[in-house]
Enzyme design. Structure first.
Site, mmCIF file in Angstrom:
data_model
loop_
_atom_site.group_PDB
_atom_site.id
_atom_site.type_symbol
_atom_site.label_atom_id
_atom_site.label_comp_id
_atom_site.label_asym_id
_atom_site.label_seq_id
_atom_site.Cartn_x
_atom_site.Cartn_y
_atom_site.Cartn_z
ATOM 1 N N LYS A 1 -118.141 -75.795 17.088
ATOM 2 C CA LYS A 1 -117.943 -74.379 17.411
ATOM 3 C C LYS A 1 -116.592 -73.855 16.915
ATOM 4 O O LYS A 1 -116.401 -72.649 16.799
ATOM 5 C CB LYS A 1 -118.132 -74.141 18.900
ATOM 6 C CG LYS A 1 -119.592 -74.319 19.314
ATOM 7 C CD LYS A 1 -119.864 -73.923 20.761
ATOM 8 C CE LYS A 1 -121.344 -73.981 21.083
ATOM 9 N NZ LYS A 1 -121.861 -75.353 21.158
HETATM 10 C C1 LIG Z 1 -123.238 -75.753 21.054
HETATM 11 C C2 LIG Z 1 -123.506 -77.188 20.763
HETATM 12 C C3 LIG Z 1 -124.737 -77.623 20.209
HETATM 13 C C4 LIG Z 1 -125.899 -76.682 19.970
HETATM 14 O O1 LIG Z 1 -125.689 -75.810 18.916
HETATM 15 P P1 LIG Z 1 -126.631 -74.509 18.735
HETATM 16 O O2 LIG Z 1 -126.002 -73.750 17.639
HETATM 17 O O3 LIG Z 1 -126.570 -73.791 20.058
HETATM 18 O O4 LIG Z 1 -127.988 -74.999 18.431
HETATM 19 C C5 LIG Z 1 -124.890 -78.959 19.886
HETATM 20 N N1 LIG Z 1 -123.900 -79.845 20.122
HETATM 21 C C6 LIG Z 1 -122.722 -79.473 20.662
HETATM 22 C C7 LIG Z 1 -121.691 -80.513 20.919
HETATM 23 C C8 LIG Z 1 -122.472 -78.139 20.996
HETATM 24 O O5 LIG Z 1 -121.299 -77.782 21.545
#
Ligand SMILES: *Cc1c(COP(=O)(O)O)cnc(C)c1O
Length: 455
Positions: free
Chosen positions: A94
């Site tokens: 993220k």
């Molecule tokens: C947010 C997140 C996901 C999922 O990603 P999406 O874009 O919501 O599908 C997977 N793994 C981790 C560690 C995350 O923080």
């Protein structure tokens, strides 16, 4: 809508999500040199057509360099590739979206004299990435609301340990309470007269587009037949696991490593499906990608859709890969805006993985290769295993050729789940720094008037 309006508004007036009117192809010169280009140059070329001319080239150039002092190594693990997306400051993918969004907001609001206040409700992970992304960004302050006592100590340090323009509120309630307070504040007329408020949730289009960058960079590398050496945060025992049997597990004649001239398949651990949607954008722009595996935990709304053609949202189920506990993935609407069911089935294979399988996979990959997977990435690894073991039956992109599992978080972030299986995980420098931070947050009741008063 302009990019600026879509980014600063977040959600469309009818409650829908913003999508690009068209997904612009890379110029031939860019497409053919992805494998040789620097990460920031790929970021510049990937994002430019979406933000041009509102963000001029010189400003965009500065933004990508300031957002991405780290990149995404594509490393070999056993018979396949891992795209490590956790080399940023909060050790999860993220960071790529949040850091660009922060800089885009700051640029698009230049010259405004009233500072912008961003409100974020978090159950743990998003809050840290958004706080870190906006930390020190001029003209913007952030208030993060998190459920008191329900985030891990490390998550709390990432949310409430920065200070400066980031403030943290520990709400005596649940994540749903935090979201309710944010919604109430955003809708409060008298507050809006005094403060310029916005939110920074995961469906913001300015968080989505920059996530296409690491797909293009990794696909270019794989197509050029290249991988990266381990990075500083790569969670691998140097020289392999001393107790390993030599990594022969599941190794048939097939090798899923890079081969020059072959497009890669990405396996994406998915929850809200923003990450996978960004991959579809990269593919449509022309990056050499042959398909995707949509790997989910028990929350298998999208794998079921791929199977049946009918989309049925569910309530979410709690799992050990909790950042993927989403029963009604918001970004599905974006996928459906650009691809029909038939098209999706040709590009994406859906697989769901249980908690027991996730734990077994963490153990097996550590045992065989000395490599630590976090629970989310382990869902990805196992989903690929399941398809490989089923062979190539059924419709969808073929499995032969390079296969890269996206590793969405560093395993040390989920030490409470991983360490009982593997033993101690080496802590990357970014998390070590966060662990030194002193938490400074204010506790409030789960009550709108208390929150408005603080604001
Ligand atoms: C947010 C997140 C996901 C999922 O990603 P999406 O874009 O919501 O599908 C997977 N793994 C981790 C560690 C995350 O923080």
């Amino acid at each position: 809508m302009s990019f600026a309006a879509a980014a600063l508004t977040g959600l469309a007036g009818d409650g829908g999500l913003f999508v690009p009117e068209e997904i612009p192809p890379y110029a031939g010169g860019v497409k053919n040199s992805l494998g040789k280009m620097d990460f920031c140059d790929i970021a510049f070329e990937t994002i430019k057509p979406y933000v041009n001319p509102e963000i001029p080239e010189a400003a965009l150039e500065d933004m990508v360099h300031s957002a991405y002092p780290f990149s995404a190594p594509l490393v070999s693990v056993g018979d396949r590739l891992v795209l490590e997306l956790f080399h940023g400051p909060t050790a999860a993918f993220k960071d790529f979206g949040a850091r660009f969004m922060a800089r885009a907001f700051s640029y698009l609001r230049r010259g405004e004299d009233k500072p912008l206040k961003i409100l974020v409700a978090t159950s743990g992970d998003t809050g840290g990435a958004v706080a870190d992304g906006f930390y020190g960004v001029e003209g913007i302050s952030v208030t993060v609301l998190y459920p008191k006592g329900r985030v891990s100590p490390l998550q709390e340090q990432q949310i409430a340990g920065l200070g400066g323009n980031i403030s943290a509120l520990a709400v005596e309630g649940s994540f749903d309470d935090c979201q309710r307070l944010v919604k109430a504040a955003l809708g409060d007329e008298s507050l809006r007269k005094r403060l310029t408020l916005s939110s920074a949730n995961s469906i913001n289009v300015s968080r989505l587009i920059p996530q296409a960058v690491y797909y293009a960079a990794a696909a270019g590398k794989a197509f050029a037949g290249k991988t990266d050496p381990d990075g500083e945060a790569t969670p691998r025992v140097r020289g392999g696991n001393p107790r390993s049997s030599g990594g022969s597990r599941d190794r048939g004649a097939v090798d899923y490593g890079v081969r020059a001239g072959q497009p890669v398949m990405f396996c994406v651990p998915s929850g809200n499906f923003g990450n996978l949607t960004a991959g579809l954008y990269a593919m449509k722009m022309g990056a050499p990608i042959r398909g995707f595996i949509a790997a989910t935990n028990a929350n298998k709304t999208v794998p079921d859709y791929l199977e049946s053609g009918s989309y049925e949202a569910r309530l979410s189920q709690a799992t050990i890969s909790n950042a993927m506990d989403v029963g009604a993935p918001s970004n599905f609407e974006r996928m459906a805006a650009h691809f029909s069911w038939d098209e999706m089935k040709r590009i994406i294979r859906g697989v769901s993985v249980s908690d027991a399988e996730t734990r077994e996979t963490i153990a097996a990959v550590y045992r065989d290769y000395g490599y630590f997977l976090d629970p989310h990435s382990a869902v990805g690894w196992k989903a690929a295993d399941k398809l490989i073991n089923q062979g190539l039956a059924g419709k969808g992109p073929g499995l032969q050729g390079p296969l890269a599992i996206l590793s969405t978080a560093h395993p040390a972030k989920f030490a409470e789940t991983v360490e009982p299986i593997t033993g101690p995980i080496p802590v990357p420098p970014s998390l070590a720094r966060a662990m030194d931070r002193k938490v400074e947050s204010r506790t409030i009741p789960a009550d709108v008037s208390a929150f408005l008063e603080v604001l």
